[in-house]
Design a protein around this motif. Sequence first.
Motif, PDB file in Angstrom:
ATOM      1  N   ASP A  97      16.695  56.870   9.792  1.00 40.68           N
ATOM      2  CA  ASP A  97      16.686  56.022  10.976  1.00 40.68           C
ATOM      3  C   ASP A  97      15.344  55.072  11.294  1.00 40.68           C
ATOM      4  N   GLU A  98      15.126  55.336  10.281  1.00 38.20           N
ATOM      5  CA  GLU A  98      13.417  54.043  10.447  1.00 38.20           C
ATOM      6  C   GLU A  98      14.021  53.147   9.861  1.00 38.20           C
ATOM      7  N   ILE A  99      15.133  52.821   8.635  1.00 36.86           N
ATOM      8  CA  ILE A  99      15.543  51.495   8.292  1.00 36.86           C
ATOM      9  C   ILE A  99      16.415  51.028   9.283  1.00 36.86           C
ATOM     10  N   LYS A 100      17.408  51.651   9.743  1.00 32.50           N
ATOM     11  CA  LYS A 100      17.739  51.525  11.118  1.00 32.50           C
ATOM     12  C   LYS A 100      17.339  50.631  11.933  1.00 32.50           C
ATOM     13  N   LYS A 101      16.667  51.104  12.337  1.00 29.66           N
ATOM     14  CA  LYS A 101      15.828  50.732  13.303  1.00 29.66           C
ATOM     15  C   LYS A 101      15.561  49.096  12.985  1.00 29.66           C
ATOM     16  N   LEU A 102      15.085  49.040  11.116  1.00 28.32           N
ATOM     17  CA  LEU A 102      14.515  48.058  10.886  1.00 28.32           C
ATOM     18  C   LEU A 102      15.791  46.434  11.142  1.00 28.32           C
ATOM     19  N   SER A 103      17.352  47.362  11.203  1.00 29.22           N
ATOM     20  CA  SER A 103      18.236  46.454  11.012  1.00 29.22           C
ATOM     21  C   SER A 103      18.250  45.910  12.277  1.00 29.22           C
ATOM     22  N   LYS A 116      26.206  47.397   9.761  1.00 28.52           N
ATOM     23  CA  LYS A 116      25.644  48.983   8.910  1.00 28.52           C
ATOM     24  C   LYS A 116      24.388  47.868   8.449  1.00 28.52           C
ATOM     25  N   PRO A 117      23.332  48.508   7.960  1.00 29.58           N
ATOM     26  CA  PRO A 117      22.317  48.339   7.803  1.00 29.58           C
ATOM     27  C   PRO A 117      22.609  48.241   6.445  1.00 29.58           C
ATOM     28  N   HIS A 118      21.942  47.796   5.313  1.00 31.13           N
ATOM     29  CA  HIS A 118      21.962  47.002   3.981  1.00 31.13           C
ATOM     30  C   HIS A 118      20.632  47.135   3.182  1.00 31.13           C
ATOM     31  N   VAL A 119      20.881  48.434   2.344  1.00 28.50           N
ATOM     32  CA  VAL A 119      19.361  48.153   1.699  1.00 28.50           C
ATOM     33  C   VAL A 119      20.114  47.893   0.075  1.00 28.50           C
ATOM     34  N   VAL A 120      18.664  46.905  -0.604  1.00 25.89           N
ATOM     35  CA  VAL A 120      19.114  47.055  -2.210  1.00 25.89           C
ATOM     36  C   VAL A 120      17.801  48.084  -2.964  1.00 25.89           C
ATOM     37  N   PHE A 121      18.124  48.630  -4.059  1.00 29.14           N
ATOM     38  CA  PHE A 121      17.734  49.087  -4.587  1.00 29.14           C
ATOM     39  C   PHE A 121      17.221  48.701  -5.847  1.00 29.14           C
ATOM     40  N   ILE A 122      16.033  49.459  -6.175  1.00 21.88           N
ATOM     41  CA  ILE A 122      15.223  48.485  -7.843  1.00 21.88           C
ATOM     42  C   ILE A 122      14.767  49.123  -8.533  1.00 21.88           C
ATOM     43  N   ARG A 150      11.389  36.931   3.684  1.00 21.80           N
ATOM     44  CA  ARG A 150      11.203  37.970   4.859  1.00 21.80           C
ATOM     45  C   ARG A 150      11.804  39.182   5.150  1.00 21.80           C
ATOM     46  N   VAL A 151      12.259  40.141   4.412  1.00 23.57           N
ATOM     47  CA  VAL A 151      12.592  41.082   4.322  1.00 23.57           C
ATOM     48  C   VAL A 151      11.689  42.244   3.941  1.00 23.57           C
ATOM     49  N   PRO A 152      11.570  43.777   4.791  1.00 23.83           N
ATOM     50  CA  PRO A 152      10.862  44.744   4.732  1.00 23.83           C
ATOM     51  C   PRO A 152      11.036  45.602   3.521  1.00 23.83           C
ATOM     52  N   ILE A 153       9.560  46.169   2.297  1.00 26.71           N
ATOM     53  CA  ILE A 153       9.913  46.460   0.697  1.00 26.71           C
ATOM     54  C   ILE A 153       9.435  48.483   1.491  1.00 26.71           C
ATOM     55  N   LEU A 155      24.743  37.588  -1.970  1.00 33.82           N
ATOM     56  CA  LEU A 155      24.952  38.782  -1.415  1.00 33.82           C
ATOM     57  C   LEU A 155      26.275  38.538  -0.006  1.00 33.82           C
ATOM     58  N   GLU A 156      27.309  39.435   0.352  1.00 36.87           N
ATOM     59  CA  GLU A 156      27.659  38.589   1.430  1.00 36.87           C
ATOM     60  C   GLU A 156      27.260  38.969   3.004  1.00 36.87           C
ATOM     61  N   THR A 157      26.219  40.201   2.421  1.00 35.37           N
ATOM     62  CA  THR A 157      25.637  41.265   3.596  1.00 35.37           C
ATOM     63  C   THR A 157      24.522  40.698   3.636  1.00 35.37           C
ATOM     64  N   PRO A 158      23.410  40.263   4.646  1.00 32.49           N
ATOM     65  CA  PRO A 158      22.299  40.573   4.752  1.00 32.49           C
ATOM     66  C   PRO A 158      21.532  41.565   4.113  1.00 32.49           C
ATOM     67  N   VAL A 159      20.157  41.869   4.343  1.00 41.69           N
ATOM     68  CA  VAL A 159      19.592  42.833   3.472  1.00 41.69           C
ATOM     69  C   VAL A 159      18.920  43.075   4.904  1.00 41.69           C
ATOM     70  N   THR A 160      18.598  44.770   4.104  1.00 36.47           N
ATOM     71  CA  THR A 160      18.134  45.228   5.786  1.00 36.47           C
ATOM     72  C   THR A 160      16.957  45.260   5.140  1.00 36.47           C
ATOM     73  N   CYS A 161      16.428  46.096   4.570  1.00 40.85           N
ATOM     74  CA  CYS A 161      15.433  45.952   3.288  1.00 40.85           C
ATOM     75  C   CYS A 161      15.905  46.522   1.959  1.00 40.85           C
ATOM     76  N   ILE A 162      14.574  46.677   1.550  1.00 41.44           N
ATOM     77  CA  ILE A 162      14.110  46.891  -0.475  1.00 41.44           C
ATOM     78  C   ILE A 162      13.669  48.238  -0.564  1.00 41.44           C
ATOM     79  N   VAL A 163      14.665  48.965  -1.132  1.00 41.37           N
ATOM     80  CA  VAL A 163      13.710  50.065  -1.877  1.00 41.37           C
ATOM     81  C   VAL A 163      13.077  49.800  -2.847  1.00 41.37           C
TER      82      VAL A 163
END
Length: 489
Positions: free
Chosen positions: A481-487, A11-17, A143-146, A117-125
């Motif tokens: 959907d946009e985040i899933k596309k990034l993955s 699954k896509p993986h999102v990091v929240f800050i 090299r992760v979209p934000i 983190l064990e899983t690569p990050v798809t994007c940062i929010v």
Amino acid sequence: MDSGAIINQKKPHVVFIPYPAQSHIKCMLKLARLLHQKGLNITFINTQSNHKRLLKSGGTFHWLDAAPGFQFKTVPDGLPDSNSDHEVDPHTQTIAELWSYLATNFFDSFLDLVAGLETPVTCIVSDGFMTYTNMLYAAEKLRVPIIIFWTLAACGFMGFYQLKILMEKGLVPLKDESYLTNDYLEMEINWIPGMEGIRLKDLPEFTRSTKPNDPGFKFLLETAQVADKASHMIIHSFEQLEFNLIKELKSTFPNLYTIGPLQLLLNQMTEKETKKSSYNGYSLWEEEPECVQWLDSKEPNSVVYVNFGSIAVMCLQDLLEFGWGLVNSGHEFLWIIRTDLVDGKPAVLPQELEVAIKRKGFVASWCSQEEVLNHRSVGGFLTHGGWGSIIESLSAGVPMVCWPVSGDQPTNCRQMCKEWEVGMEIERNVKRDEVKTHVRMLMAGEEGDRMRKKAMEWKKMAETAAGSGGSSSLEIDKLADEIKKLSRN
């Protein structure tokens, strides 16, 4: 301090800050929950002391038991990392101290955390107000979209964004302090669709700065400029509320998502939860159930709810003016007085005022605000005008009296009074007679009835926006959907 969960590698993986303050954490946690329910893995980053406070506030993360793929991680905040069971004192560190520490240390802490983190990050929010920690550069380095999340209304974001434009026009910073008193701040800003007639004084406090090198001024300028560098942005509002302004913003920022009110969107997706439980789990303070128990004994629309948010402070004299104004209004009231509301210290009320308050009022240090606003007995809200409070009040159909203190609050207050017609403003130099008059108008006058009717109309529009096929519901789907596309890229 960290709490982990099994993260699905597919699954896509999102990091929240979030910015480390109550309303920002609450807002971002709700968006994180929504995206998790849309099939995304979430890593939510708190400062160590804030995460400990969340865990100790009671009932927190009750929904995590059924949330595989949602984990919490922490970064240092400059306070000792204690493993004791004693509650973290939230007042051992000022906002300025925390801000300074994170400006210097967050970048490296964040990179170390992501590396672990064990899983690569798809994007940062990232919260728009955390970009001063070099988050855009961190995303570039990884090299992760934000995606930048402004936990504000469109008007609040636009208020901050004006700093860049006002500087280009030579209107700020002020030439000297005489401009604070010569009606200069009454100047109308006439170039923002949906905010016509707004004055300089209605914009955030940068309009009062006379020094371009002031740290706060520089921080806000850098924050305003971040918007031009972000490829995707989120705003916590809904189209019907700010239609012209959102249309204007989307013409400038095409990848802009309006996803509010978040609680109403969550209500659509958490039908198995009771309304009460869906409001809880986001607070840095322990919420006192006695508030709701007291409200249960009151008549419909008879109580004024009073809360000045999680950060605002006032002097003792202001507190006394509010107290006597509420007492003299003759209406019952629920008043939240934080332990650090008066100059950062516990408030000590004169005995005469304490006795008078007990006749008509109930005082507590914190409550479940959304539960209170949606209670049948609450008929009005005396607020500082923070966006979290305003959108929660609109969602509940409750009219307001506003005492704006800082940040986006003057802008929110102006729109609430002039554009949305659900509120009245109390002057910054508060007087008890003005409080009394405004509370009486809010609770029993024709003006209050008109505002209450208007607030109920906004409540219905907010519910429509968050409902199936509504504008915000469609926007949250587009964002997921946009985040899933990034993955898949």
